[in-house]
Design an enzyme around this catalytic site. Sequence first.
Site, PDB file in Angstrom:
ATOM      1  CE  LYS A   1      26.875  39.521  37.856  1.00 60.57           C
ATOM      2  NZ  LYS A   1      28.008  39.377  38.812  1.00 60.57           N
TER       3      LYS A   1
ATOM      4  CD  GLU B   1      15.017  30.964  41.678  1.00 61.23           C
ATOM      5  OE1 GLU B   1      15.347  30.330  42.696  1.00 61.23           O
ATOM      6  OE2 GLU B   1      15.860  31.368  40.831  1.00 61.23           O
TER       7      GLU B   1
ATOM      8  N   GLY C   1      25.824  40.269  43.563  1.00 68.88           N
ATOM      9  CA  GLY C   1      24.395  40.553  43.529  1.00 68.88           C
ATOM     10  C   GLY C   1      23.891  41.321  44.732  1.00 68.88           C
ATOM     11  NE  ARG C   2      26.942  38.566  49.683  1.00 64.49           N
ATOM     12  CZ  ARG C   2      27.467  37.657  48.872  1.00 64.49           C
ATOM     13  NH1 ARG C   2      26.772  37.228  47.837  1.00 64.49           N
ATOM     14  NH2 ARG C   2      28.670  37.169  49.090  1.00 64.49           N
TER      15      ARG C   2
ATOM     16  CD  GLU D   1      23.788  35.378  48.587  1.00 58.13           C
ATOM     17  OE1 GLU D   1      22.718  34.750  48.466  1.00 58.13           O
ATOM     18  OE2 GLU D   1      24.141  36.300  47.820  1.00 58.13           O
TER      19      GLU D   1
ATOM     20  CG  HIS E   1       2.776  45.138  71.240  1.00 56.03           C
ATOM     21  ND1 HIS E   1       2.176  45.423  72.458  1.00 56.03           N
ATOM     22  CD2 HIS E   1       3.178  46.326  70.729  1.00 56.03           C
ATOM     23  CE1 HIS E   1       2.202  46.735  72.653  1.00 56.03           C
ATOM     24  NE2 HIS E   1       2.802  47.303  71.623  1.00 56.03           N
TER      25      HIS E   1
ATOM     26  CE  LYS F   1      21.620  31.410  41.919  1.00 60.29           C
ATOM     27  NZ  LYS F   1      22.490  32.443  41.306  1.00 60.29           N
TER      28      LYS F   1
END
Length: 556
Positions: free
Chosen positions: A213, A219, A274-275, A360, A391, A519
């Site tokens: 954005k 990153e 964002g999510r 979040e 398992h 951040k």
Amino acid sequence: MSELPYTSHYPNSLPIWDKLKDHQTKLKQIHLRDEFAKDPDRAKRFFKQAAGIYLDYSKNLITDETIELLSELANEAGLPEAITAMFNGEKINNSEERPALHVALRNQSSTAFEVDGENVMPEVKAALNQMERFVWSIHSAQWRGYTNKRFTDVVHLGIGGSYLGPKVVSAALKPYWKAGINLHYVANIDGTHITEELKHLSPETTLFIIASKSFGTQETIMNAKSAKAWFLRNGGEEEDVHKHFVAITANTQKAYNFGIREENIFPMWDWVGGRYSLWSTIGLPIALTIGIENFKNLLAGAHEMDEHFRTAPITENIPAILGLLGVWYSNFFNADSHAILPYDHYLRALPAHIQQLDMESNGKTVTHKGEPVEWSTGPIIWGGAGANGQHAYHQLLHQGTHFLPADFIMPLRTHNHIGDHHALLLSNCLSQSQALMQGKTLDEAKAELKAQGRTDEQIEELAPHKVIPGNRPSNTMLFEKATPKTIGALIAMYEHKVFVQGVIWSINSFDQWGVELGKELGEHIYEIITGAKETNGQDSSTKNLIDLFKQINNRI
């Protein structure tokens, strides 16, 4: 900071809260296997269907009275008003003074959605049209690489919601992928991730999507710079960058400075978190792989769930029921964890997406007013693909000391018919939820051992180890097939579930200040490591670890 009518409550001060406490005291005495035995219609009563999703919530520690009380909780907490406020574009993200209007992105009707009095639907439709033109140009090979070869690989560079949402959907819809396009995701700042992805790609036939954005996410931009350097190092020229890089951002100038042409910069809006952004231009990698019509079907499935959530009464409303059950277990049974268990290889990435969506959103310690909460909020979300987990960690679900609700998720029909694989998969899914519900008593364990010919001494010694408590709650969510529409509805269902819980807990589900702090500190430490700043003011632990890194990497 704006205040909405439904944000002023404290859930543990509502009149219904003590009633639920008293009710829980009674219910913890029951066992689900007994409830099923005495009520043959239980499964039919606690079953709902909407937008292609079938929900069986009968294996929960509930009675009809529980649902009535939880519905009363929702009303006292202002859930109906909160739903209306969200769909009306009110600033329900009050700490950032923003709406949370992701529902507008999948709006399939002529309804206007307004932000600050302005209808945003023309912008939304224009962005979708821009995506459609772009996808067509790639699929038709009208847009080619700098050597005039058609693109074979797309690398999506993003992190958080710009990565997890598109990744889970594109993986879930792998059977719909267009031939000739391979999709890769790079999120981790660890250089190994992008190195491994680029090893087998050609710069002549690779398209990069940069999703940020701000066009400043540490990153993502670091990975974008490395991708650009790889492109220039392996035959590409600076004037060719615009043919191989596009951006999804609100910072047009920074993307342009990177070398991306303005017509290849896709918009993002502040009113989409964002999510919750996979429905926007962030979904470009999805559209490139499954085609624009299937992407529109994804939006249609989500919209159908939106309409169900907006209009259905609380006791008939699937996201509301799921959210209230989550509150029931978090606040009255002290459950601090919830498992997401998809029995579908294509949905193996779903737990990670729901983990971010839920944790979040609702990992908060203050109310809308900024006051400390006195009740549990978001649970720890985890899980993995069935039947592999049976398992491994399912042992803890069955016999561990933790009280841990679970969601079992599975399509009734498979895209890959191989013998009886799918029937066996379904049997595993249903047997696990059944075992969690009914368990195995001491008498049953002893009878089982006796039938095996064990001695009385062996039976007494071994039987306690084979006792399974049962009475452990779960939901089962089925859908006919993993299509774009059903996957859209499934993810929208979880989005609304998270919102319901945030409303009950009187917290803001749409900010993430903890993430922002990480951040900020990360950028500061990076500047110290690179020599742009001194280590003054750092705690001794961080300073020592920075010094160790510098020493090992000859940066001192």
